[in-house]
Write a protein that holds these residues in place. Structure first.
Motif, PDB file in Angstrom:
ATOM      1  N   VAL A 116       0.833  -1.207   0.000  1.00 54.84           N
ATOM      2  CA  VAL A 116       0.000   0.000   0.000  1.00 54.84           C
ATOM      3  C   VAL A 116       0.866   1.255   0.000  1.00 54.84           C
ATOM      4  CG1 VAL A 116      -1.564   1.374   1.424  1.00 54.84           C
ATOM      5  CG2 VAL A 116      -2.067  -1.032   1.019  1.00 54.84           C
ATOM      6  N   PHE A 117       1.865   1.297   0.881  1.00 57.82           N
ATOM      7  CA  PHE A 117       2.686   2.511   0.977  1.00 57.82           C
ATOM      8  C   PHE A 117       3.706   2.604  -0.155  1.00 57.82           C
ATOM      9  CE2 PHE A 117       0.786   2.687   5.116  1.00 57.82           C
ATOM     10  CZ  PHE A 117       0.710   4.048   5.377  1.00 57.82           C
ATOM     11  N   GLU A 118       4.066   1.473  -0.735  1.00 56.03           N
ATOM     12  CA  GLU A 118       4.925   1.531  -1.927  1.00 56.03           C
ATOM     13  C   GLU A 118       4.154   2.104  -3.115  1.00 56.03           C
ATOM     14  OE1 GLU A 118       7.415  -2.361  -0.416  1.00 56.03           O
ATOM     15  OE2 GLU A 118       5.890  -2.552  -1.967  1.00 56.03           O
ATOM     16  N   LEU A 119       2.926   1.651  -3.291  1.00 53.70           N
ATOM     17  CA  LEU A 119       2.089   2.213  -4.347  1.00 53.70           C
ATOM     18  C   LEU A 119       1.851   3.698  -4.113  1.00 53.70           C
ATOM     19  CD1 LEU A 119      -0.548  -0.646  -4.776  1.00 53.70           C
ATOM     20  CD2 LEU A 119       0.938   0.243  -6.577  1.00 53.70           C
ATOM     21  N   LEU A 120       1.632   4.041  -2.859  1.00 55.06           N
ATOM     22  CA  LEU A 120       1.394   5.442  -2.516  1.00 55.06           C
ATOM     23  C   LEU A 120       2.635   6.294  -2.800  1.00 55.06           C
ATOM     24  CD1 LEU A 120      -0.808   7.267  -1.339  1.00 55.06           C
ATOM     25  CD2 LEU A 120       0.139   6.828   0.931  1.00 55.06           C
ATOM     26  N   GLY A 121       3.816   5.810  -2.388  1.00 59.15           N
ATOM     27  CA  GLY A 121       5.047   6.572  -2.593  1.00 59.15           C
ATOM     28  C   GLY A 121       5.369   6.773  -4.060  1.00 59.15           C
ATOM     29  N   ALA A 122       5.269   5.692  -4.859  1.00 59.83           N
ATOM     30  CA  ALA A 122       5.586   5.795  -6.287  1.00 59.83           C
ATOM     31  C   ALA A 122       4.554   6.639  -7.017  1.00 59.83           C
ATOM     32  CB  ALA A 122       5.662   4.399  -6.897  1.00 59.83           C
ATOM     33  N   ALA A 123       3.266   6.503  -6.649  1.00 69.91           N
ATOM     34  CA  ALA A 123       2.221   7.297  -7.291  1.00 69.91           C
ATOM     35  C   ALA A 123       2.382   8.776  -6.976  1.00 69.91           C
ATOM     36  CB  ALA A 123       0.849   6.801  -6.840  1.00 69.91           C
ATOM     37  N   VAL A 124       2.727   9.088  -5.740  1.00 74.59           N
ATOM     38  CA  VAL A 124       2.971  10.487  -5.372  1.00 74.59           C
ATOM     39  C   VAL A 124       4.150  11.051  -6.165  1.00 74.59           C
ATOM     40  CG1 VAL A 124       3.789  11.980  -3.500  1.00 74.59           C
ATOM     41  CG2 VAL A 124       1.936  10.369  -3.081  1.00 74.59           C
ATOM     42  N   SER A 135       2.608  23.232 -16.250  1.00 74.45           N
ATOM     43  CA  SER A 135       2.443  24.471 -15.487  1.00 74.45           C
ATOM     44  C   SER A 135       1.006  24.993 -15.527  1.00 74.45           C
ATOM     45  CB  SER A 135       3.392  25.545 -16.036  1.00 74.45           C
ATOM     46  OG  SER A 135       3.154  25.735 -17.418  1.00 74.45           O
ATOM     47  N   ASP A 136       0.254  24.656 -16.596  1.00 76.29           N
ATOM     48  CA  ASP A 136      -1.115  25.149 -16.715  1.00 76.29           C
ATOM     49  C   ASP A 136      -2.154  24.175 -16.163  1.00 76.29           C
ATOM     50  OD1 ASP A 136      -0.571  23.248 -18.604  1.00 76.29           O
ATOM     51  OD2 ASP A 136      -1.763  24.204 -20.195  1.00 76.29           O
ATOM     52  N   SER A 137      -1.700  23.091 -15.506  1.00 72.55           N
ATOM     53  CA  SER A 137      -2.620  22.083 -14.991  1.00 72.55           C
ATOM     54  C   SER A 137      -3.352  22.601 -13.758  1.00 72.55           C
ATOM     55  CB  SER A 137      -1.859  20.807 -14.628  1.00 72.55           C
ATOM     56  OG  SER A 137      -2.738  19.874 -14.036  1.00 72.55           O
ATOM     57  N   THR A 138      -4.626  22.257 -13.669  1.00 69.81           N
ATOM     58  CA  THR A 138      -5.436  22.653 -12.505  1.00 69.81           C
ATOM     59  C   THR A 138      -5.539  21.531 -11.477  1.00 69.81           C
ATOM     60  OG1 THR A 138      -7.441  21.911 -13.638  1.00 69.81           O
ATOM     61  CG2 THR A 138      -6.822  24.232 -13.900  1.00 69.81           C
ATOM     62  N   MET A 139      -4.903  20.404 -11.761  1.00 72.33           N
ATOM     63  CA  MET A 139      -4.992  19.251 -10.860  1.00 72.33           C
ATOM     64  C   MET A 139      -3.991  19.362  -9.717  1.00 72.33           C
ATOM     65  SD  MET A 139      -5.634  15.993 -13.358  1.00 72.33           S
ATOM     66  CE  MET A 139      -5.917  14.952 -11.928  1.00 72.33           C
ATOM     67  N   ALA A 140      -4.426  18.946  -8.540  1.00 69.02           N
ATOM     68  CA  ALA A 140      -3.561  18.928  -7.358  1.00 69.02           C
ATOM     69  C   ALA A 140      -3.138  17.493  -7.067  1.00 69.02           C
ATOM     70  CB  ALA A 140      -4.296  19.523  -6.171  1.00 69.02           C
ATOM     71  N   LEU A 141      -2.225  17.355  -6.134  1.00 62.98           N
ATOM     72  CA  LEU A 141      -1.676  16.035  -5.819  1.00 62.98           C
ATOM     73  C   LEU A 141      -2.765  15.060  -5.397  1.00 62.98           C
ATOM     74  CD1 LEU A 141       0.798  14.197  -5.391  1.00 62.98           C
ATOM     75  CD2 LEU A 141       0.992  15.151  -3.075  1.00 62.98           C
ATOM     76  N   TRP A 142      -3.694  15.515  -4.557  1.00 61.38           N
ATOM     77  CA  TRP A 142      -4.719  14.615  -4.045  1.00 61.38           C
ATOM     78  C   TRP A 142      -5.735  14.181  -5.112  1.00 61.38           C
ATOM     79  CZ3 TRP A 142      -3.680  19.451  -1.942  1.00 61.38           C
ATOM     80  CH2 TRP A 142      -4.487  20.500  -2.378  1.00 61.38           C
ATOM     81  N   ASP A 143      -5.737  14.879  -6.261  1.00 61.55           N
ATOM     82  CA  ASP A 143      -6.608  14.438  -7.356  1.00 61.55           C
ATOM     83  C   ASP A 143      -6.109  13.146  -7.992  1.00 61.55           C
ATOM     84  OD1 ASP A 143      -8.389  16.614  -7.165  1.00 61.55           O
ATOM     85  OD2 ASP A 143      -6.992  17.890  -8.272  1.00 61.55           O
ATOM     86  N   TYR A 144      -4.814  12.914  -7.929  1.00 62.02           N
ATOM     87  CA  TYR A 144      -4.231  11.702  -8.499  1.00 62.02           C
ATOM     88  C   TYR A 144      -4.365  10.496  -7.563  1.00 62.02           C
ATOM     89  CZ  TYR A 144      -1.929  14.586 -12.069  1.00 62.02           C
ATOM     90  OH  TYR A 144      -1.666  15.425 -13.108  1.00 62.02           O
ATOM     91  N   ILE A 479       9.555   3.335   5.381  1.00 57.72           N
ATOM     92  CA  ILE A 479      10.592   2.921   4.427  1.00 57.72           C
ATOM     93  C   ILE A 479       9.975   2.644   3.061  1.00 57.72           C
ATOM     94  CG2 ILE A 479      12.296   1.140   3.892  1.00 57.72           C
ATOM     95  CD1 ILE A 479      12.699   0.781   6.908  1.00 57.72           C
ATOM     96  N   ALA A 480       8.824   1.963   3.038  1.00 60.91           N
ATOM     97  CA  ALA A 480       8.172   1.625   1.768  1.00 60.91           C
ATOM     98  C   ALA A 480       7.838   2.882   0.980  1.00 60.91           C
ATOM     99  CB  ALA A 480       6.909   0.813   2.030  1.00 60.91           C
ATOM    100  N   PHE A 481       7.287   3.886   1.647  1.00 61.75           N
ATOM    101  CA  PHE A 481       6.914   5.130   0.966  1.00 61.75           C
ATOM    102  C   PHE A 481       8.138   5.860   0.424  1.00 61.75           C
ATOM    103  CE2 PHE A 481       6.058   9.635   0.696  1.00 61.75           C
ATOM    104  CZ  PHE A 481       4.806   9.691   0.102  1.00 61.75           C
ATOM    105  N   VAL A 482       9.138   6.048   1.284  1.00 60.02           N
ATOM    106  CA  VAL A 482      10.312   6.844   0.901  1.00 60.02           C
ATOM    107  C   VAL A 482      11.116   6.154  -0.203  1.00 60.02           C
ATOM    108  CG1 VAL A 482      12.523   7.760   1.720  1.00 60.02           C
ATOM    109  CG2 VAL A 482      10.470   7.993   3.142  1.00 60.02           C
ATOM    110  N   VAL A 483      11.400   4.858  -0.027  1.00 52.53           N
ATOM    111  CA  VAL A 483      12.232   4.150  -1.007  1.00 52.53           C
ATOM    112  C   VAL A 483      11.521   4.051  -2.346  1.00 52.53           C
ATOM    113  CG1 VAL A 483      13.346   1.949  -1.540  1.00 52.53           C
ATOM    114  CG2 VAL A 483      13.460   2.869   0.776  1.00 52.53           C
TER     115      VAL A 483
END
Length: 750
Positions: A116-124, A135-144, A479-483
């Motif tokens: 779960v946290f590996e998917l989260l880290g790589a997706a972020v 630069s013209d995108s209206t999407m924020a991080l939490w939209d992804y 560790i999963a998220f960061v790595v």
């Protein structure tokens, strides 16, 4: 990223899926093996066979869980196929490295939390790259990111830790109140009803609740099962209770063994159904993304909206994955290392503890002790006495060795399996990738707590072990998220070179962990030498104890030899190695001392004539290992702090001390090993010579202090080492004296 490279990545994802299945099963085998192995419900071969069948059955129920990897953590419609492959590749490399690291150190961690946290880290990481690039995108991080689903998964995992512990503790308390530790007679009366309820409950959660994830059932079959679930459960209860009663009455079968084996099958099945997504969900999602992309006109730029839809998993793929898991289960040595950690934390008897106490564990134990005493004082005496009688453990197999004795009984094993499998199966039915590791571990800790396995002699060590494992779980998430975040960036920006760099790094780390595990297994084999095989005959046990002492003295002698030479040469690497071995000698000493207690318990039964001086081995051994530890630590700290090295004359004097000192060790070691006194008087004479030698050298040292040729730290080190040598030589002579008297030899060392 070109289409050809995408082909390679998909192929690597499939290869990594095989590796991840291997390291994942190695980590999670503890979830379904610990109760049956710990209670010795059946021979090891049968337990493994039942678990293997459970895995093969469980993988066919895991179809609904595969959606978690595709759309459970992020929204795939906002990513292109190459971007998703980058995410999935970073996740798989991270997952293999992380699980292999925890397996090497014997700590059960959560494959669910890691994925779960590996998917989260790589997706972020990819989402941030896309946001910065547009630069013209209206999407924020939490939209992804699929924040609602991710938070539900994390919240469910954290909640499961608390619920599993208290559910295990409560069910174990009720079961123990019904059956007590002396459960054989009560089992004949109402064991069939209890077993029928247990089998019915587990069948309900696996069959009825888990059927909608089955890849081999059509919609009509699933609907029929749900409609007739009450009738099915009533039938299962009646039939199972009748069969169990027949087995008890006519065939005198211990049905708890059968229930434990059924529970092992059920929990292995629940594990495979819930956790298979952690191992092959990501590669299958990558394969689905690739297949959908190449079927389009623009495979490199089309967004992966197709992954948001329901995809039916192929049964044959699940079965192939199940076969790989089964083969790994049988062949993996690391799986048994992880299993041993949980069993040791839940064993009913005192034993060699794997963890030391820390301040937090002591605080927790003190707090619970205070609460327990408060509740006890407020409870009426009659109720206290009734509960106490039913919760008093019955010692079984006192004459058996530690290896032969069950770590806990069949009642607790059956509760462990039934409670854990029900919780995990229920989570699977809700499509929540609950951590089977967290659930089974906390259920096992709850039942051991309720069974008072954490007594005054072991509570602080067991709590430290639990805190260590739980701490490892939180570290897993971080560790999963960061790595995974870092690996995704490397793959995106460096592309092919980045892939080869990570591949080489992963190979190196896996090799290094393999070497580390081999070293740990070697140490474990050496420790097993000190276990008494049988504690039945007094003289035989004494003889075996002196065999253990000979082996220990040999190890300390060799360690001293290396430490002296390393100190003379200023070799910090060797001194640090020997300092790491100090813990090994301390543990070995503790095992021998525990064995001495076991042997002394036989005195009243067999041989009252043997001298009670045998117990003095305890005091002599403690002084011996304390002297060894003090010497090695002082030497390593002196060199580590870069203090001035020993003077040539000091080295010369210490070499003479070392020669006599090691000779005494050799004499005693040989006597213990061969059961023959080489020459008791020779050992005594060498000891007196050593003491005179040290006295002379100490006078020389005083002169060096006066003329300031030996600085303070050098003088402290010299006196400490020479003093320890005299003290340890004396303990050797005293041990030789005990040996003489134990075997009725007419020589006295004095």
């Amino acid at each position: 990223m070109g289409l050809q490279l995408c082909y390679i990545i998909v192929g690597m994802l499939i290869l990594f899926a095989i590796f991840d299945l291997m390291v994942g099963v190695t980590n999670d085998a503890v979830n379904f093996l610990n109760s049956s192995i710990g209670s010795k419900a059946a021979p090891f071969f049968i337990i493994m066979t039942v678990a293997s069948l459970g895995i093969l059955a469980g993988v066919t129920f895991s179809g609904g869980m595969m959606e978690v990897a595709r759309k459970g953590i992020f929204h795939p419609q906002f990513f292109s196929m190459p971007e998703l492959l980058t995410i999935f590749l970073a996740v798989m490399i991270t997952d293999i490295l992380l699980l292999d690291l925890f397996n090497t150190h014997g700590l059960p961690t959560s494959t669910t939390v890691s994925i779960v946290f590996e998917l989260l880290g790589a997706a972020v990481a990819l989402a941030m790259i896309k946001i910065m690039a547009a630069s013209d995108s209206t999407m924020a991080l939490w939209d992804y990111i699929n924040t609602a689903k991710a938070m539900a998964i994390v919240g469910g995992i954290l909640l499961s830790i608390v619920l599993a512990f208290f559910a295990g503790a409560l069910m174990q308390f009720l079961s123990r109140m019904i059956f007590t530790f002396d459960y054989q007679e009560r089992l004949k009366k109402y064991g069939a009803l209890w077993g029928g309820m247990a089998l019915t409950a587990i069948t309900f959660f696996i069959l009825v609740k888990g059927s909608k994830g089955a890849t081999f059932m059509d919609a009509g079959t699933i609907a029929w099962i749900k409609t007739n679930s009450f009738v099915i459960m009533a039938g299962i209860f009646i039939v199972s209770a009748m069969i169990l009663q027949i087995l008890i009455s006519l065939f005198k079968v211990n049905i708890l063994k059968l229930i434990v084996l059924v529970g092992t099958f059920a929990l292995a099945m629940a594990f495979a159904a819930n956790d298979l997504v952690n191992f092959i969900g990501v590669p299958l999602a990558g394969l689905n993304a690739f297949q959908n992309a190449i079927a389009s006109a623009d495979p490199l730029n089309i967004t992966m909206t197709a992954l948001s839809k329901k995809v039916h998993s192929q049964t044959y793929i699940m079965l192939v994955a199940g076969l790989i898991m089964v083969v790994t289960l049988w062949l993996s040595k690391k799986a048994r290392t992880v299993t041993e950690t949980e069993i040791s934390l839940g064993q009913q008897d005192e034993g060699t503890e794997k963890f030391e106490s820390i301040w937090l564990s002591r605080k927790i134990v003190n707090m619970f002790d205070f609460l327990f005493n408060t509740v006890t004082n407020l409870t009426p005496k009659t109720i206290r006495e009734t509960i106490s009688q039913r919760l008093t453990p019955v010692m079984e197999s006192r004459g058996a060795s530690q290896a032969e004795r069950p770590s806990f009984d069949l009642v607790r094993a059956s509760v462990n399996l039934m409670v854990a499998s029900m919780v995990v199966s229920f989570a699977t039915s809700l499509k929540l990738p609950l951590s089977t590791t967290y659930v089974t571990f906390m259920v096992a800790m709850g039942t051991s707590f309720s069974d008072q396995a954490w007594g005054r002699e072991s509570a602080v060590y067991r709590v430290t072990g639990v805190l260590t494992v739980i701490g490892g779980w939180f570290m897993t998430a971080f560790i999963a998220f960061v790595v995974s975040f870092i690996f995704a960036n490397i793959l995106f920006y460096l592309k092919v070179p980045g892939f080869f760099i990570l591949f080489a790094f992963a190979g190196y780390m896996i090799w290094k962990n393999h070497q580390k595990h081999k070293s740990q297994e070697k140490d474990k084999e050496e420790m097993s030498i000190y276990n008494l095989h049988k504690v039945e005959h007094f003289k035989e046990s004494i003889s075996e104890t002196f065999d253990h002492l000979a082996f220990l003295l040999k190890g300390i002698r060799e360690s001293f030899d290396i430490s002296f030479d390393a100190l003379f040469q200023g070799d910090l690497y060797k001194l640090r190695e020997e300092r790491m071995h100090v813990k090994h000698f301390q543990n070995s000493t503790n095992i021998i001392i525990a064995n001495v207690f076991k042997v002394l318990r036989l005195l009243s039964k067999e041989d009252q004539e043997v001298s009670y001086n045998f117990y003095q081995i305890i005091r002599r051994l403690q002084k011996l290992t304390d002297g060894h530890r003090d010497t090695v630590i002082r030497a390593s700290m002196h060199v580590s702090n870069r203090h001035k090295g020993l003077l040539d004359v000091q080295k010369s004097e210490l070499k003479e001390i070392k020669k006599v000192f090691l000779n005494i060790f050799s004499l005693v070691e040989t006597a213990f090993r061969d059961k023959e006194i080489v020459d008791c008087q020779e050992a005594v004479e060498q000891f007196h010579y050593l003491r005179e030698l040290v006295d002379d050298f100490n006078e020389n040292q005083i002169e060096r202090i006066r003329d300031d040729s030996s600085k303070t730290r050098l003088s402290i080190l010299f006196y400490a080492i020479s003093g320890n040598c005299v003290m340890m030589a004396k303990q050797n002579v005293k041990l030789l004296d005990i040996f003489n008297e134990s075997f009725k030899l007419n020589q006295k060392c004095s």
